[in-house]
Design an enzyme around this catalytic site. Structure first.
Site, PDB file in Angstrom:
ATOM      1  N   HIS A 310      46.138  35.313  46.177  1.00 51.81           N
ATOM      2  CA  HIS A 310      47.402  35.716  45.543  1.00 51.81           C
ATOM      3  C   HIS A 310      48.333  34.504  45.517  1.00 51.81           C
ATOM      4  CE1 HIS A 310      51.052  37.987  44.661  1.00 51.81           C
ATOM      5  NE2 HIS A 310      50.250  38.951  44.263  1.00 51.81           N
ATOM      6  N   ASP A 367      44.242  44.498  43.786  1.00 53.08           N
ATOM      7  CA  ASP A 367      43.205  44.899  42.815  1.00 53.08           C
ATOM      8  C   ASP A 367      41.836  45.087  43.437  1.00 53.08           C
ATOM      9  OD1 ASP A 367      45.069  42.736  40.927  1.00 53.08           O
ATOM     10  OD2 ASP A 367      44.748  44.799  40.319  1.00 53.08           O
TER      11      ASP A 367
HETATM   12  C1  SDX Z   1      47.834  40.354  40.626  1.00 53.16           C
HETATM   13  O1  SDX Z   1      51.909  37.621  40.921  1.00 53.16           O
HETATM   14  C2  SDX Z   1      51.744  38.856  41.279  1.00 53.16           C
HETATM   15  O2  SDX Z   1      52.557  39.378  41.969  1.00 53.16           O
HETATM   16  C3  SDX Z   1      50.492  39.503  40.723  1.00 53.16           C
HETATM   17  C4  SDX Z   1      50.196  40.906  41.225  1.00 53.16           C
HETATM   18  C5  SDX Z   1      51.248  41.888  40.762  1.00 53.16           C
HETATM   19  O3  SDX Z   1      51.372  42.935  41.411  1.00 53.16           O
HETATM   20  O4  SDX Z   1      51.857  41.632  39.679  1.00 53.16           O
HETATM   21  O5  SDX Z   1      50.124  40.903  42.635  1.00 53.16           O
HETATM   22  C6  SDX Z   1      48.876  41.414  40.665  1.00 53.16           C
HETATM   23  O6  SDX Z   1      47.718  39.675  39.637  1.00 53.16           O
HETATM   24  C7  SDX Z   1      46.984  40.113  41.852  1.00 53.16           C
HETATM   25  C8  SDX Z   1      46.010  38.900  41.683  1.00 53.16           C
HETATM   26  C9  SDX Z   1      44.789  39.395  40.911  1.00 53.16           C
HETATM   27  N1  SDX Z   1      43.907  38.295  40.552  1.00 53.16           N
HETATM   28  C10 SDX Z   1      42.707  38.117  41.111  1.00 53.16           C
HETATM   29  O7  SDX Z   1      42.276  38.821  42.027  1.00 53.16           O
HETATM   30  C11 SDX Z   1      41.865  37.003  40.495  1.00 53.16           C
HETATM   31  C12 SDX Z   1      41.232  36.146  41.595  1.00 53.16           C
HETATM   32  N2  SDX Z   1      42.297  35.416  42.260  1.00 53.16           N
HETATM   33  C13 SDX Z   1      42.603  34.099  41.762  1.00 53.16           C
HETATM   34  O8  SDX Z   1      42.291  33.755  40.491  1.00 53.16           O
HETATM   35  C14 SDX Z   1      43.793  33.433  42.425  1.00 53.16           C
HETATM   36  O9  SDX Z   1      43.726  33.699  43.764  1.00 53.16           O
HETATM   37  C15 SDX Z   1      45.177  33.794  41.911  1.00 53.16           C
HETATM   38  C16 SDX Z   1      45.290  33.568  40.446  1.00 53.16           C
HETATM   39  C17 SDX Z   1      45.492  35.231  42.216  1.00 53.16           C
HETATM   40  C18 SDX Z   1      46.181  32.936  42.653  1.00 53.16           C
HETATM   41  O10 SDX Z   1      45.935  31.655  42.268  1.00 53.16           O
HETATM   42  P1  SDX Z   1      46.747  30.417  42.956  1.00 53.16           P
HETATM   43  O11 SDX Z   1      47.718  30.855  43.981  1.00 53.16           O
HETATM   44  O12 SDX Z   1      47.234  29.571  41.838  1.00 53.16           O
HETATM   45  O13 SDX Z   1      45.643  29.765  43.776  1.00 53.16           O
HETATM   46  P2  SDX Z   1      44.878  28.494  43.279  1.00 53.16           P
HETATM   47  O14 SDX Z   1      44.244  28.800  41.973  1.00 53.16           O
HETATM   48  O15 SDX Z   1      45.808  27.325  43.382  1.00 53.16           O
HETATM   49  O16 SDX Z   1      43.753  28.391  44.394  1.00 53.16           O
HETATM   50  C19 SDX Z   1      44.041  27.802  45.649  1.00 53.16           C
HETATM   51  C20 SDX Z   1      42.646  27.495  46.208  1.00 53.16           C
HETATM   52  C21 SDX Z   1      41.763  26.763  45.187  1.00 53.16           C
HETATM   53  O17 SDX Z   1      40.821  26.024  45.926  1.00 53.16           O
HETATM   54  P3  SDX Z   1      41.156  24.439  46.245  1.00 53.16           P
HETATM   55  O18 SDX Z   1      41.486  23.781  44.909  1.00 53.16           O
HETATM   56  O19 SDX Z   1      42.332  24.454  47.209  1.00 53.16           O
HETATM   57  O20 SDX Z   1      39.881  23.889  46.858  1.00 53.16           O
HETATM   58  O21 SDX Z   1      41.967  28.735  46.485  1.00 53.16           O
HETATM   59  C22 SDX Z   1      40.840  28.848  45.638  1.00 53.16           C
HETATM   60  C23 SDX Z   1      41.044  27.890  44.494  1.00 53.16           C
HETATM   61  O22 SDX Z   1      39.792  27.474  43.968  1.00 53.16           O
HETATM   62  N3  SDX Z   1      40.818  30.251  45.192  1.00 53.16           N
HETATM   63  C24 SDX Z   1      39.745  31.026  45.174  1.00 53.16           C
HETATM   64  C25 SDX Z   1      40.197  32.288  44.748  1.00 53.16           C
HETATM   65  N4  SDX Z   1      41.507  32.236  44.516  1.00 53.16           N
HETATM   66  C26 SDX Z   1      41.897  30.978  44.790  1.00 53.16           C
HETATM   67  N5  SDX Z   1      38.448  30.766  45.459  1.00 53.16           N
HETATM   68  C27 SDX Z   1      37.597  31.809  45.327  1.00 53.16           C
HETATM   69  N6  SDX Z   1      37.944  33.055  44.936  1.00 53.16           N
HETATM   70  C28 SDX Z   1      39.238  33.323  44.644  1.00 53.16           C
HETATM   71  N7  SDX Z   1      39.580  34.549  44.238  1.00 53.16           N
END
Ligand code: SDX
Length: 429
Positions: A310, A367
């Site tokens: 998140h 989710d």
């Molecule tokens: C919602 O904003 C809100 O409030 C949203 C929400 C709402 O109620 O409106 O809460 C609803 O959208 C919940 C989120 C749903 N999405 C997912 O479940 C999709 C999977 N999650 C990701 O795509 C991701 O975690 C995000 C988009 C939710 C958050 O992305 P960030 O904070 O920008 O994190 P990032 O992309 O910068 O990742 C940080 C690190 C990275 O690795 P490094 O570059 O540090 O090595 O964490 C890794 C990412 O590769 N990472 C994951 C991951 N999420 C982040 N690795 C594996 N699986 C994941 N799900």
């Protein structure tokens, strides 16, 4: 309280100049450096792709503390609202700022109930979609078209017309959502029943078959009402920020909410609940869980564990904790034995033990479990994000109303770092 109430200004030295910038404080949360004077006094912009460190507005609606896993709607903890309230009361709270009196709630519920019908012309509109159209594509189109039915009550200077538009959206989104579903399965549309409560009315429009009465299971309505409470609002998330940006141009509320639906559709946001079920189905069996976790850690794979991580919560998403407990209860009461739940539990267990996820504070989000409950209620996967949109409409319209009365209201217009070609002449022929 604000995390650093004594901080009232910061000194910034940039481009050989020193500037004092004021710091603004809210009731709770991080102090914010007001950078409005920065370009004029230093010639510099700030750079914050994804706006992860940027406050785009002031709002009194929802507060999140990502480190502590705190979520408050108008100051009330989500855990207490989940335990004691209902979705329509939460919608009132988000819109008005206070919980309603008994009489106030009755009046609000009556207004919503008497605005659930759609104009009959919607039937030909929805009939124009292919049967296999994604329901989110139908929802975006039909919400945007609502302005064409209410063009004579769109004077945004009139607070009552603004409030009426908000009520219409909360009232009609379930009717439109159910119509999208029934169109996709070739069933006749069902009119809303005013003798039913909000969630029961939606379930009736979704599942009532022409051949006979629908036997609504109370646990289904309770579970859905709780899921709607948990999804109702979440501060300046991507879709709510979209609603506000579109609202900042003076666009009508139907266009704003249609834009919010479009933003919610993405798998990184509201589309994650649909993506979680597809991921669990792809994993298929608990014995394949570890390989999925390993794939998610391999950057080259491009695979992420949907439902994990998140932008704000770097702790458990409090909503996921509530949904997790409810999932078991709903499946037990409905007598559903879903192997997806076993896969989800094993996946959560494996990820929460893995250093990659622990170090990056990637916990299950709202989710991760919701799709399992939707599935148990008989809601098809492609309708999961539509469910999210029904609930989030309460938050979107509340933010839109708040924005319309914001003394700092102005059109949203971020800047950029230009990386293109410097000025050059068109080559002489
Ligand atoms: C919602 O904003 C809100 O409030 C949203 C929400 C709402 O109620 O409106 O809460 C609803 O959208 C919940 C989120 C749903 N999405 C997912 O479940 C999709 C999977 N999650 C990701 O795509 C991701 O975690 C995000 C988009 C939710 C958050 O992305 P960030 O904070 O920008 O994190 P990032 O992309 O910068 O990742 C940080 C690190 C990275 O690795 P490094 O570059 O540090 O090595 O964490 C890794 C990412 O590769 N990472 C994951 C991951 N999420 C982040 N690795 C594996 N699986 C994941 N799900």
């Amino acid at each position: 309280m604000s995390q650093n109430p004594s901080l009232d200004q910061v000194t910034l030295s940039a481009a050989g100049k020193t500037v004092e910038l004021p710091v603004q404080h809210g009731t709770l949360g991080n102090p914010c450096i007001d950078i409005a004077r920065l370009p004029k006094e230093t010639g510099c912009f700030t750079y914050d792709p994804g706006f992860g460190a940027t406050a785009s507005c002031k709002s009194a609606i929802t507060f999140i503390d990502g480190d502590k896993g705190v979520l408050l709607y108008r100051g009330y903890p989500i855990e207490q609202l989940a335990a004691h309230s209902n979705f329509l009361e939460v919608a009132y709270l988000l819109m008005h700022g206070e919980l309603p009196s008994k009489d106030g709630f009755a009046k609000f519920e009556d207004r919503v109930t008497h605005h659930t019908m759609m104009h009959e012309a919607f039937k030909s509109f929805i009939g124009g979609f292919r049967h296999d159209a994604h329901p989110m594509s139908m929802l975006v189109g039909m919400l945007g078209s609502m302005a064409s039915f209410y063009h004579n009550t769109l004077d945004l200077e009139d607070p009552e017309q603004r409030r009426m538009a908000a009520i219409r959206l909360i009232a009609k989104v379930p009717t439109i959502a159910a119509a999208c579903y029934r169109h996709s399965i070739g069933w006749p549309l069902r009119y809303p029943r005013n003798n039913l409560e909000y969630v029961e009315r939606f379930l009736h429009m979704m599942f009532e078959v022409p051949a006979g009465p629908l036997e609504l299971k109370p646990v289904a309505a309770r579970a859905l009402d709780l899921l709607f409470i948990l999804h109702a609002d979440h501060e300046q998330n991507a879709s709510t920020s979209t609603v506000r940006l579109v609202g900042s141009t003076g666009a009508n509320p139907y266009a704003c909410v249609a834009a919010g639906v479009a933003a919610l559709w993405g798998p990184a946001h509201g589309g994650a609940n649909e993506a979680v079920l597809r991921m669990l189905a792809e994993i298929g069996d608990a014995k394949h869980v570890q390989s999925a976790v390993d794939r998610a850690k391999d950057k080259e794979s491009g695979f992420r564990l949907m439902g994990f991580g998140h932008r704000v919560y770097k702790n458990f998403d409090p909503r996921a904790t509530i949904i997790r407990e409810m999932t078991h209860k709903v499946l037990d009461e409905l007598g559903v034995d879903d192997p997806m739940l076993e896969v989800a539990m094993r996946l959560e267990e494996a990820a929460l033990k893995d250093e990659y996820f622990v170090q990056r504070k990637l916990y299950p989000n709202v989710d991760f479990y919701s799709g399992i409950i939707y599935k148990a209620l008989g809601i098809p996967t492609e309708m999961f994000t539509v469910m999210f949109a029904i609930a989030r409409t309460a938050g979107w319209v509340s933010h839109w109303l708040e924005q319309q009365e914001d003394p700092e209201f102005r059109i949203g217009r971020p800047r950029q770092i230009y990386t293109g070609a410097a000025a050059r002449d068109y080559p002489a022929k």
